[in-house]
Motif scaffolding. Sequence first.
Motif, short mmCIF file in Angstrom:
data_model
loop_
_atom_site.label_atom_id
_atom_site.label_comp_id
_atom_site.label_asym_id
_atom_site.label_seq_id
_atom_site.Cartn_x
_atom_site.Cartn_y
_atom_site.Cartn_z
N ALA A 16 0.85 -1.19 0.00
CA ALA A 16 0.00 0.00 0.00
C ALA A 16 0.89 1.24 0.00
N HIS A 17 0.48 2.24 -0.77
CA HIS A 17 1.22 3.51 -0.76
C HIS A 17 1.21 4.11 0.64
N ARG A 18 2.24 4.87 0.91
CA ARG A 18 2.36 5.64 2.15
C ARG A 18 2.45 7.11 1.78
N ALA A 19 2.11 7.97 2.72
CA ALA A 19 2.22 9.41 2.47
C ALA A 19 3.65 9.77 2.10
N ALA A 24 8.34 11.61 -4.05
CA ALA A 24 8.97 10.96 -5.22
C ALA A 24 7.97 10.79 -6.36
N TYR A 25 6.73 10.45 -6.02
CA TYR A 25 5.66 10.31 -7.02
C TYR A 25 5.44 11.66 -7.72
N ALA A 26 5.32 12.72 -6.94
CA ALA A 26 5.09 14.06 -7.51
C ALA A 26 6.27 14.49 -8.38
N ALA A 27 7.49 14.19 -7.95
CA ALA A 27 8.67 14.54 -8.74
C ALA A 27 8.66 13.80 -10.07
N GLY A 38 0.05 11.77 -19.00
CA GLY A 38 -0.76 12.93 -18.66
C GLY A 38 0.02 14.09 -18.07
N GLY A 39 1.32 14.02 -18.04
CA GLY A 39 2.14 15.06 -17.45
C GLY A 39 2.97 15.76 -18.49
N PRO A 40 3.94 16.50 -18.06
CA PRO A 40 4.23 16.82 -16.67
C PRO A 40 3.05 17.54 -16.00
N MET A 41 2.97 17.34 -14.70
CA MET A 41 1.87 17.96 -13.96
C MET A 41 2.38 18.60 -12.68
N GLU A 42 1.66 19.63 -12.29
CA GLU A 42 2.02 20.33 -11.05
C GLU A 42 1.71 19.43 -9.85
N ARG A 43 2.32 19.75 -8.74
CA ARG A 43 2.21 18.94 -7.52
C ARG A 43 0.75 18.72 -7.09
N ARG A 44 -0.06 19.75 -7.20
CA ARG A 44 -1.47 19.62 -6.78
C ARG A 44 -2.20 18.57 -7.63
N LYS A 45 -2.00 18.61 -8.93
CA LYS A 45 -2.64 17.62 -9.80
C LYS A 45 -2.08 16.22 -9.53
N PHE A 50 -2.41 10.65 -7.30
CA PHE A 50 -1.91 9.76 -6.26
C PHE A 50 -3.08 9.24 -5.42
N CYS A 51 -3.92 10.14 -4.97
CA CYS A 51 -5.07 9.74 -4.15
C CYS A 51 -6.05 8.87 -4.94
N GLY A 52 -6.25 9.19 -6.21
CA GLY A 52 -7.13 8.38 -7.05
C GLY A 52 -6.60 6.97 -7.24
#
Length: 180
Positions: A16-19, A24-27, A38-45, A50-52
């Motif tokens: 399971a993913h951890r916070a 690293a995922y966002a980077a 679908g990227g590059p994407m900003e951290r918020r997207k 990630f949550c989805g």
Amino acid sequence: MTHAPTITTQRLTLRAHRASDFDAYAAAFASERARFMGGPMERRKAWFAFCGDIAQWALFDHGAWGVERTEDGAFLGQVAIGKPPHFPEVELGWMLCEGAEGYGYAFEAATAARDWAYGEMGRETLVSYIDAANTRSIALAERLGAFVDTTAATPDDEDCLVYRHPDPAALQDGGMEAYA
């Protein structure tokens, strides 16, 4: 199922993913490497993606695993069995972080996820949606035994190839006729 089951391979732990995976995922999704996803994407997207990926476990009994190297716990990326609403079929997907490519980790993780989907989930079919310019993912799909299915539907508004993954039992038995 509310979270990812743990799967271990020779060198990896799919968990399971951890916070703590998110930076690293966002980077990875902020980099040029994400142009095929679908990227590059900003951290918020990236946070929403990630949550989805994680939420699919609670909603659909499948989703994304964080991939870590068992030896030292290093987060390497993710592998997923997913079907967001805009996907016509359940997909096997993968993403590695910078520096994790070239060691066979994606193949090892994707093989474990594919085998879990066919075994534990009882899937009868599984696809990967891959941008035609993403030669590394195409090579991995083909190494996994997948082939282009020109009759398969693609996700909404996406121009991609659909690689169909045969049941691993059919690969072992040499029974590819069922997929011809």
